[in-house]
Design a protein around this motif. Structure first.
Motif, PDB file in Angstrom:
ATOM      1  N   PHE A  13       0.801  -1.268   0.221  1.00 38.13           N
ATOM      2  CA  PHE A  13      -0.019  -0.122  -0.088  1.00 38.13           C
ATOM      3  C   PHE A  13       0.947   1.314   0.046  1.00 38.13           C
ATOM      4  CE2 PHE A  13      -2.744  -2.855   2.444  1.00 38.13           C
ATOM      5  CZ  PHE A  13      -3.667  -3.096   1.317  1.00 38.13           C
ATOM      6  N   LEU A 151     -10.528  -4.635  -5.417  1.00 36.56           N
ATOM      7  CA  LEU A 151      -9.200  -5.066  -5.170  1.00 36.56           C
ATOM      8  C   LEU A 151      -9.121  -6.567  -5.031  1.00 36.56           C
ATOM      9  CD1 LEU A 151      -6.387  -4.003  -4.469  1.00 36.56           C
ATOM     10  CD2 LEU A 151      -6.899  -3.815  -2.242  1.00 36.56           C
ATOM     11  N   ILE A 268      -8.425   3.551  -4.713  1.00 41.47           N
ATOM     12  CA  ILE A 268      -7.236   2.742  -5.003  1.00 41.47           C
ATOM     13  C   ILE A 268      -6.955   2.357  -6.181  1.00 41.47           C
ATOM     14  CG2 ILE A 268      -6.193   0.190  -4.335  1.00 41.47           C
ATOM     15  CD1 ILE A 268      -8.058  -0.005  -2.159  1.00 41.47           C
ATOM     16  N   THR A 270      -3.800   0.540  -8.999  1.00 38.90           N
ATOM     17  CA  THR A 270      -2.622  -0.562  -8.886  1.00 38.90           C
ATOM     18  C   THR A 270      -1.646  -0.086  -9.919  1.00 38.90           C
ATOM     19  OG1 THR A 270      -4.215  -2.141  -7.753  1.00 38.90           O
ATOM     20  CG2 THR A 270      -2.114  -2.909  -8.861  1.00 38.90           C
ATOM     21  N   HIS A 291      -0.354  -0.681  -4.357  1.00 44.10           N
ATOM     22  CA  HIS A 291      -1.719   0.001  -4.595  1.00 44.10           C
ATOM     23  C   HIS A 291      -1.727   1.404  -4.052  1.00 44.10           C
ATOM     24  CE1 HIS A 291      -3.020  -4.175  -5.149  1.00 44.10           C
ATOM     25  NE2 HIS A 291      -2.650  -4.558  -3.949  1.00 44.10           N
ATOM     26  N   VAL A 365     -12.695   0.075  -4.059  1.00 38.72           N
ATOM     27  CA  VAL A 365     -11.943   0.800  -5.058  1.00 38.72           C
ATOM     28  C   VAL A 365     -13.024   2.046  -5.472  1.00 38.72           C
ATOM     29  CG1 VAL A 365     -10.850   0.547  -7.433  1.00 38.72           C
ATOM     30  CG2 VAL A 365     -10.620  -1.018  -5.555  1.00 38.72           C
TER      31      VAL A 365
END
Length: 376
Positions: A13, A151, A268, A270, A291, A365
């Motif tokens: 994260f 996620l 979020i 990625t 993330h 997300v």
């Protein structure tokens, strides 16, 4: 816990503003494309129908394919386009607020279903030449499709997304086919001309056109609808805030940006390390997932003082629209819709109030406000 924190799975994260900005803008951070997915030991996670379909869209492409497709779109919402779209957005807002007024005069109304979800589909739909009678269908399948972009989606969510993905492909493939047969004075017709000149294989061109049209449409809906609903809820939450902004309309743009900072529609995103690197002092191996936590970055006190206070006079900064080559295509359009809606709401409903807190879908997300009851 730090700017870079190990996740319970093979990932990290990223929470600090500067670290998130570095990932979003750095050339050594990539989207999780097919090439990366095929190198993973657990390939089953990436084989879901909806996941594979989204991996073909702009948000999951890397250079040179991403560069080629993005350039074909041009600067979608440059200043001249926004100027041209402004009267149309104003008309959409006025029409939707007429409907809201009718409901409010009879009692309370749900802002989400009446306005927040309808404005983005009306705007992007008229821009692309999508028939208004299809708007409800597109909204429905978009709500279902985004589960695949969570996620850690469950099997049930992936099944729902798979069915929605099939319906999205069917709809937008047919839309491209019909527009090719009956060209109009719209953006999709222009894209068809562009890709016919660029790609001699008509089938390949139509596949790209389907993906572009589908992606631009669904990317414009969930996020903007959530922004509009969260904007109204946050401004109504503190007594006097709504009235103050109505008396000080010069802060409307600042209020929109504070909403984007305080509670971003996407929490979020990625990225993948293109090579062994060090991020905020933490060694990250090549191919590792990171993330980017938009909400955490926007609430970094080193960037925005007293970050958990909602303050329309803040003039703060945020990463909500991303950065680098994947910077949000529709940022200017989302701001236009939010600014126009808020301006007209404040004028027409100076005594607007919320009946209860907004309800949200259970997502990590993609935030989605499902209802917000208001009254006057």
């Amino acid at each position: 816990m730090g700017d870079v924190v190990r996740a319970p799975w093979e990932a990290y994260f990223v929470t600090g503003f500067d670290a998130c900005s570095e990932v979003l803008r750095g050339r050594n951070w990539l989207a999780p494309d097919f090439a990366w997915q095929e190198r993973q030991a657990d390939t089953e996670r990436w084989e879901a129908v909806a996941t594979r379909e989204m991996t073909k869209t702009l948000s999951r492409l890397n250079a040179p394919e991403h560069t080629c497709q993005r350039r074909s779109l041009g600067n979608l919402f440059d200043r001249s386009t926004i100027t041209r779209l402004t009267p149309q957005v104003e008309e959409h807002v006025a029409r939707l607020l007429d409907e809201l007024a009718d409901k409010l005069h009879r009692g309370e109304a749900d802002l989400v279903s009446t306005v927040s979800e309808q404005l983005p589909i009306s705007t992007i739909g008229s821009w692309l030449g999508i028939p208004p009678e299809d708007y409800a269908h597109i909204l429905e399948i978009t709500h279902d499709q985004v589960h695949a972009q969570e996620l850690l989606p469950t099997k049930k969510q992936l099944a729902v997304s798979a069915e929605a993905t099939v319906r999205l492909r069917s709809y937008f493939t047919e839309l491209v086919k019909q527009r090719r047969a009956n060209p109009g004075n719209d953006v999709l017709t222009g894209w068809i001309h562009t890709w016919d000149a660029r790609e001699p294989d008509r089938e390949a061109a139509d596949e790209i056109l389907y993906r572009l049209t589908m992606f631009v449409t669904i990317a414009s809906l969930e996020t903007t609808a959530t922004l509009l609903s969260a904007m109204v809820e946050l401004l109504l939450k503190e007594p006097g805030r709504w009235g103050w902004l109505g008396e000080n309309p010069g802060y409307i743009d600042a209020a929109v940006d504070e909403v984007l900072r305080y509670d971003p529609p996407i929490h979020i995103n990625t990225r993948i390390a293109a090579e062994d690197t060090v991020l905020a002092g933490v060694p990250i191996a090549k191919d590792s997932m990171v993330h980017v936590m938009y909400g955490a970055a926007n609430h970094d006190p080193r960037r925005n003082e007293d970050p958990d206070a909602f303050d329309v006079q803040r003039s703060g900064t945020h990463l909500t629209f991303g950065g680098g080559v994947h910077y949000c295509l529709g940022a200017a359009l989302a701001r236009l819709e939010a600014r126009t809606l808020l301006t007209q709401l404040l004028k027409r409903f100076p005594t607007l109030r919320s009946i209860a807190p907004a309800t949200y879908a259970s997502r990590l997300v993609f935030r989605r406000v499902t209802s917000l009851s208001v009254a006057i």
